[in-house]
Design an enzyme around this catalytic site. Structure first.
Site, PDB file in Angstrom:
ATOM      1  CG  HIS A  65     -11.825  51.337 -56.904  1.00  0.00           C
ATOM      2  ND1 HIS A  65     -10.891  50.800 -56.042  1.00  0.00           N
ATOM      3  CD2 HIS A  65     -12.621  52.126 -56.147  1.00  0.00           C
ATOM      4  CE1 HIS A  65     -11.122  51.254 -54.827  1.00  0.00           C
ATOM      5  NE2 HIS A  65     -12.150  52.064 -54.858  1.00  0.00           N
ATOM      6  CG  MET A  67     -10.132  54.943 -54.881  1.00  0.00           C
ATOM      7  SD  MET A  67      -8.691  53.897 -54.688  1.00  0.00           S
ATOM      8  CE  MET A  67      -8.574  53.235 -56.330  1.00  0.00           C
ATOM      9  CG  MET A 136     -11.295  50.864 -50.083  1.00  0.00           C
ATOM     10  SD  MET A 136     -10.489  50.287 -51.600  1.00  0.00           S
ATOM     11  CE  MET A 136      -8.766  50.170 -51.124  1.00  0.00           C
ATOM     12  N   GLY A 141      -5.247  54.269 -51.978  1.00  0.00           N
ATOM     13  CA  GLY A 141      -4.217  55.171 -52.500  1.00  0.00           C
ATOM     14  C   GLY A 141      -2.999  54.466 -53.066  1.00  0.00           C
ATOM     15  N   GLY A 176      -4.369  44.360 -50.244  1.00  0.00           N
ATOM     16  CA  GLY A 176      -3.659  43.357 -49.456  1.00  0.00           C
ATOM     17  C   GLY A 176      -4.182  41.949 -49.643  1.00  0.00           C
ATOM     18  CB  SER A 197       1.600  43.631 -54.807  1.00  0.00           C
ATOM     19  OG  SER A 197       0.738  43.603 -53.708  1.00  0.00           O
TER      20      SER A 197
HETATM   21  O1  LIG Z   1      -7.415  50.473 -54.682  1.00  0.00           O
HETATM   22  C1  LIG Z   1      -6.351  50.022 -54.355  1.00  0.00           C
HETATM   23  C2  LIG Z   1      -5.415  50.813 -53.546  1.00  0.00           C
HETATM   24  O2  LIG Z   1      -6.029  52.020 -53.255  1.00  0.00           O
HETATM   25  C3  LIG Z   1      -6.048  48.616 -54.730  1.00  0.00           C
HETATM   26  O3  LIG Z   1      -6.739  48.214 -55.889  1.00  0.00           O
HETATM   27  C4  LIG Z   1      -4.625  48.213 -54.802  1.00  0.00           C
HETATM   28  O4  LIG Z   1      -4.086  48.505 -56.059  1.00  0.00           O
HETATM   29  C5  LIG Z   1      -4.498  46.751 -54.580  1.00  0.00           C
HETATM   30  O5  LIG Z   1      -3.150  46.426 -54.572  1.00  0.00           O
HETATM   31  P1  LIG Z   1      -2.584  45.314 -53.604  1.00  0.00           P
HETATM   32  O6  LIG Z   1      -2.919  45.756 -52.196  1.00  0.00           O
HETATM   33  O7  LIG Z   1      -3.282  44.052 -53.963  1.00  0.00           O
HETATM   34  O8  LIG Z   1      -1.131  45.305 -53.884  1.00  0.00           O
END
Ligand SMILES: O=C(CO)[C@@H](O)[C@H](O)COP(=O)(O)O
Length: 225
Positions: A65, A67, A136, A141, A176, A197
């Site tokens: 991904h 970014m 997203m 970030g 999330g 997470s």
């Molecule tokens: O791209 C992103 C953040 O920018 C995601 O891939 C996060 O890394 C997901 O992490 P969680 O929200 O699941 O902790």
């Protein structure tokens, strides 16, 4: 399509990435690799050399991904290196159609990502150019942010657009995603789930993935998209 789980190594131990991937290799479908350049997003993670090194060690396909500010320059290189999925951001790409076609020509799945405030309706004509749409569900970030429920109608809208065109485009949600939110995402039509997470913050990441998958499968069956 049966739900797929793509754990994000952004929440893993960066000093032990190969081992962290090994912990999920029997339960996940993909490894989600967040490439951030501190320009498109206010964070800096890793780039092509690390991805090339991971490709030699990962039994799972890499879902990269990007970014980054200049995906047109870099995305083809990730695909040529061997990443099986490469996603560029609609807000950053200056020549998205050319870049998506180059990703595909290199043998990878081409993904288009959009931030929470970017509508999907403007991109419906690009659906034939992509294999996956990434929505997203946090501002990009950082890992560990709170899921943005406000994006759920857009997930549903994206699924309707994909279904209406009868295209085999996967719909990924990222940010999330957890045991508290995955059912809502699957119910709205998502079929690929990035979780950072919720997986690497768990005592047993493999068990966390199995639970997420079971919840997504149940919600998908109920939603009957
Ligand atoms: O791209 C992103 C953040 O920018 C995601 O891939 C996060 O890394 C997901 O992490 P969680 O929200 O699941 O902790």
């Amino acid at each position: 399509m049966a739900p797929q789980i793509s754990p994000s190594i952004l929440s893993a131990d960066f000093a032990r990435l190969a081992e962290e991937i090994a912990r999920i290799s029997g339960s996940a479908d993909w490894v989600h690799v967040d490439v951030m350049d501190n320009h498109f997003v206010p964070n800096l993670t890793l780039g092509l050399p690390v991805v090339q090194a991971l490709l030699d060690h990962s039994p799972l396909p890499l879902d990269c991904h990007l970014m980054i500010e200049d995906p047109d320059r870099w995305a083809p290189e990730y695909a040529e290196a061997g990443a099986k999925s490469v996603t560029i951001h609609a807000e950053a790409a200056k020549a998205p159609i050319r870049t998506l076609r180059t990703i595909r020509a290199a043998g990878a799945r081409a993904g288009l990502g959009v931030n929470p405030a970017t509508p999907v309706d403007g991109f419906e004509d690009l659906l034939g150019e992509i294999d996956m749409l990434l929505l997203m569900t946090v501002e990009p970030g950082f890992g560990g942010q709170k899921f943005l429920d406000v994006v759920l109608p857009k997930v549903r809208r994206a699924r309707e657009l994909i279904k209406g065109r009868d295209l085999p485009v996967w719909l990924q949600v990222d940010g999330g995603v957890s045991a508290e939110t995955i059912e809502r995402c699957a119910g709205a039509g998502a079929d690929v789930f990035v979780a950072g997470s919720a997986v690497y913050g768990a005592d047993d990441p493999a068990e966390a993935i199995r639970n997420l998958r079971a919840q997504a499968e149940e919600a998908t069956a109920k939603a009957n998209w």
